[in-house]
Design a protein around this motif. Sequence first.
Motif, short mmCIF file in Angstrom:
data_model
loop_
_atom_site.label_atom_id
_atom_site.label_comp_id
_atom_site.label_asym_id
_atom_site.label_seq_id
_atom_site.Cartn_x
_atom_site.Cartn_y
_atom_site.Cartn_z
N ASN A 1 33.10 44.48 29.35
CA ASN A 1 34.45 43.92 29.43
C ASN A 1 34.55 42.54 28.80
O ASN A 1 35.66 42.08 28.48
CB ASN A 1 34.93 43.87 30.88
CG ASN A 1 35.28 45.24 31.42
OD1 ASN A 1 35.31 46.22 30.69
ND2 ASN A 1 35.56 45.31 32.72
N TYR B 1 42.62 41.49 30.53
CA TYR B 1 43.02 40.41 31.44
C TYR B 1 44.05 39.46 30.85
O TYR B 1 44.45 38.50 31.51
CB TYR B 1 41.77 39.62 31.88
CG TYR B 1 40.67 40.51 32.41
CD1 TYR B 1 40.90 41.35 33.50
CD2 TYR B 1 39.41 40.53 31.81
CE1 TYR B 1 39.89 42.18 33.98
CE2 TYR B 1 38.40 41.34 32.29
CZ TYR B 1 38.64 42.17 33.37
OH TYR B 1 37.65 42.99 33.85
N ASP B 2 44.45 39.70 29.62
CA ASP B 2 45.48 38.88 28.96
C ASP B 2 45.05 37.42 28.81
O ASP B 2 45.86 36.50 28.92
CB ASP B 2 46.81 38.97 29.71
CG ASP B 2 47.99 38.55 28.83
OD1 ASP B 2 47.91 38.75 27.61
OD2 ASP B 2 48.98 38.02 29.37
N VAL B 3 43.76 37.21 28.55
CA VAL B 3 43.24 35.87 28.25
C VAL B 3 42.32 35.98 27.04
O VAL B 3 41.80 37.06 26.73
CB VAL B 3 42.46 35.26 29.44
CG1 VAL B 3 43.38 35.03 30.63
CG2 VAL B 3 41.27 36.13 29.83
N ASP C 1 32.49 39.47 36.20
CA ASP C 1 33.64 40.22 35.70
C ASP C 1 34.48 40.70 36.88
O ASP C 1 33.97 40.91 37.98
CB ASP C 1 33.17 41.43 34.88
CG ASP C 1 34.31 42.18 34.23
OD1 ASP C 1 35.21 41.51 33.66
OD2 ASP C 1 34.33 43.42 34.29
N TYR D 1 41.77 26.97 33.25
CA TYR D 1 41.16 28.28 33.53
C TYR D 1 39.72 28.10 34.00
O TYR D 1 39.29 28.69 35.00
CB TYR D 1 41.21 29.12 32.26
CG TYR D 1 40.63 30.50 32.36
CD1 TYR D 1 41.33 31.54 32.96
CD2 TYR D 1 39.38 30.78 31.82
CE1 TYR D 1 40.80 32.82 33.03
CE2 TYR D 1 38.83 32.06 31.88
CZ TYR D 1 39.55 33.08 32.48
OH TYR D 1 39.02 34.34 32.54
N ARG E 1 39.71 37.56 36.50
CA ARG E 1 39.65 36.87 35.22
C ARG E 1 41.04 36.59 34.65
O ARG E 1 41.18 35.78 33.72
CB ARG E 1 38.82 37.67 34.22
CG ARG E 1 37.36 37.74 34.57
CD ARG E 1 36.54 38.58 33.61
NE ARG E 1 36.11 37.82 32.45
CZ ARG E 1 35.17 38.25 31.60
NH1 ARG E 1 34.57 39.42 31.81
NH2 ARG E 1 34.83 37.52 30.56
N ARG E 2 42.05 37.23 35.18
CA ARG E 2 43.43 36.88 34.79
C ARG E 2 43.78 35.47 35.27
O ARG E 2 44.64 34.81 34.69
CB ARG E 2 44.42 37.88 35.38
CG ARG E 2 44.32 39.28 34.82
CD ARG E 2 45.37 40.19 35.43
NE ARG E 2 45.29 41.53 34.87
CZ ARG E 2 45.89 41.91 33.74
NH1 ARG E 2 46.63 41.03 33.07
NH2 ARG E 2 45.77 43.14 33.29
N ARG E 3 43.12 35.03 36.36
CA ARG E 3 43.50 33.77 37.00
C ARG E 3 42.50 32.64 36.77
O ARG E 3 42.88 31.48 36.69
CB ARG E 3 43.65 34.00 38.51
CG ARG E 3 44.64 35.08 38.87
CD ARG E 3 44.78 35.21 40.38
NE ARG E 3 43.51 35.45 41.07
CZ ARG E 3 42.95 36.64 41.19
NH1 ARG E 3 43.53 37.71 40.66
NH2 ARG E 3 41.80 36.78 41.85
N GLU F 1 39.04 41.60 38.05
CA GLU F 1 40.47 41.37 37.82
C GLU F 1 40.84 39.90 37.96
O GLU F 1 41.82 39.43 37.38
CB GLU F 1 41.28 42.23 38.78
CG GLU F 1 42.76 42.30 38.47
CD GLU F 1 43.08 42.97 37.14
OE1 GLU F 1 44.17 42.73 36.60
OE2 GLU F 1 42.23 43.75 36.64
N ILE G 1 38.56 40.96 26.78
CA ILE G 1 39.27 40.21 27.82
C ILE G 1 40.76 40.05 27.50
O ILE G 1 41.57 39.90 28.43
CB ILE G 1 38.62 38.84 28.10
CG1 ILE G 1 38.57 37.96 26.84
CG2 ILE G 1 37.22 39.04 28.66
CD1 ILE G 1 38.04 36.54 27.14
N ARG G 2 41.15 40.10 26.24
CA ARG G 2 42.58 40.04 25.92
C ARG G 2 43.27 41.33 26.37
O ARG G 2 44.31 41.28 27.03
CB ARG G 2 42.78 39.80 24.43
CG ARG G 2 44.22 39.98 23.92
CD ARG G 2 45.24 39.11 24.64
NE ARG G 2 44.99 37.69 24.49
CZ ARG G 2 45.76 36.74 24.99
NH1 ARG G 2 46.85 37.07 25.69
NH2 ARG G 2 45.46 35.48 24.83
#
Length: 547
Positions: A115, A123-125, A343, A431, A347-349, A345, A119-120
């Motif tokens: 993963n 997790y949109d980062v 790793d 982040y 990772r979005r935050r 979820e 990550i984009r």
Amino acid sequence: MAENLSADVVVIGSGICGALAALALRKRGASVLMLEAGPRMDRGRLVAAFRNSPRKSDWMAPYPYSPWAPHPVYKPDDNGYLMQAGPYPYPAEYIRAVGGTSWHWAAHAWRLVPNDLRIRSLYDVGVDWPISYDDLDPWYQQAEEIMGVCGSDQTGSPRSKPFPMEPVAEPWAMRRIRERLEGTYPVVANTVARNSRTYGGRPACVGNNSCQPICPVNAQYTGGVAVAGAEAAGVRLVENAVVYRIEHDARDRVSAVHYYDPDKGSHRVTGKQFILAANGIESPKLLLFSTSDRFPNGIANRSGTVGHKLMDHPSTSLAFYADEELWLGRGPQSPSSINTMRDGEFRRRHSPYRLDFTNISQVLGATEALIAEGVYGPEFDKQLRYRAAHQMSVKTVLEVLPDPTNRITLGTKKDALGIPHPQVHYNVDDYTRAGAKAAIADFARIAGLMGGTQLRYSDPEHFANNQHITGTLSMGTDPTDSVTDPWGRAHDHENLFMCGTGVMPTSATMNSTLTGVALALRTADHMLGAAGVPSDMQAAQAEASAP
């Protein structure tokens, strides 16, 4: 008259990535010339220098500093080579000499987790890599077999084949930490390029506890070992050759590189293909300095992204006294870690992180602290014994996202040869800071499980730097937003390739060397295929499909 130097492939830099790429190309018949800015070093002299140095905590102390190939040193004082533009200091240390910085690494040889390359999308980062984990798997394996890597399967990194060897023996302190944390945290052996048995003609680790700055028995794989293998295969090495200019022809193909010797005599080297394999600071510095009418902003820099997206792994830490004697200092310095926060979820935050345990002897640090506190006599002896036996620490290894404003540029100061110092623009964003904040709960829980007292957290506004220079030459499919294509070839020059951790689009949470080596081997194999020589992977596929 200066010697006319030429080769099929010219490699700039003799670190572990450049040397192994050079070896792979030479083994398939290419003539290879490797240029190294710094001097050649002798293992025996380095070991003696460390043993005789009063600065045992300064891991740069045994290594030579050359006026013609300077490098940054931050202990005991910043030497000013790497110019700081802020807003946050970036205290990098590296070695400019034959074999490069892996002479004094901790030998961590981690794979990414799948993963990390997406990550984009997930997790949109950050950004996605232009290749997949499956693309890297065979090259990871080849790198591990060359270097002699061992570790635990409980890291989150899938494998199609086993490690080349079993893990190094677990130190007593790490066993007790693992047993005390069992059921809450799985503590696993670190993945390392360190022999647990005789491998590659080198002996097994005997637990000297000086992995950094140098393994005295040569149990660790280093760039020095890689260079020796390359030279034995016929690669020619020119030391003290400071490349200062990359020359191109009318078709934008690189035609030559120019280097200074220590007396500033200039030499021109021609080749068919070129590999830039200095690190993520020296490589962009050279590209930015190599300007021309067609490339006024530097070679390979039509996109304006050379030097951008500098990443590393900042760290926070907790030190405390366990309620039992651990006596850190027997065995490797960094043998075990917790990988459950690599790793998820979250990772979005906030940044993911690895939690790493030190096994460095506490005697020197405790002695220095007691002297600073003014403790002496019988109380000194009592306190030293207690602290050296009970003190332990744990640190984070935090991901930094690729930010174009974190970058390397040319500074205003110049070195002895008139080449600009690199200048770094760096910050630790929210982040990563949020990841450090999340780890505080882990620190407290670990201390509680170990019966910890006198907890000393690092300053939350201060991050240590792990010296894992990543980015600045990012690979990608968009020539307007990356420096190289997915094979490490410069978008702007069809015969210029880049090897090392600089091409990594993201940093993840793991030491970057193994990924850099895997990518370098993959690039060398692609270069062979592009030159009409059957590559290693093509040969393996042909053999597998043969009746």
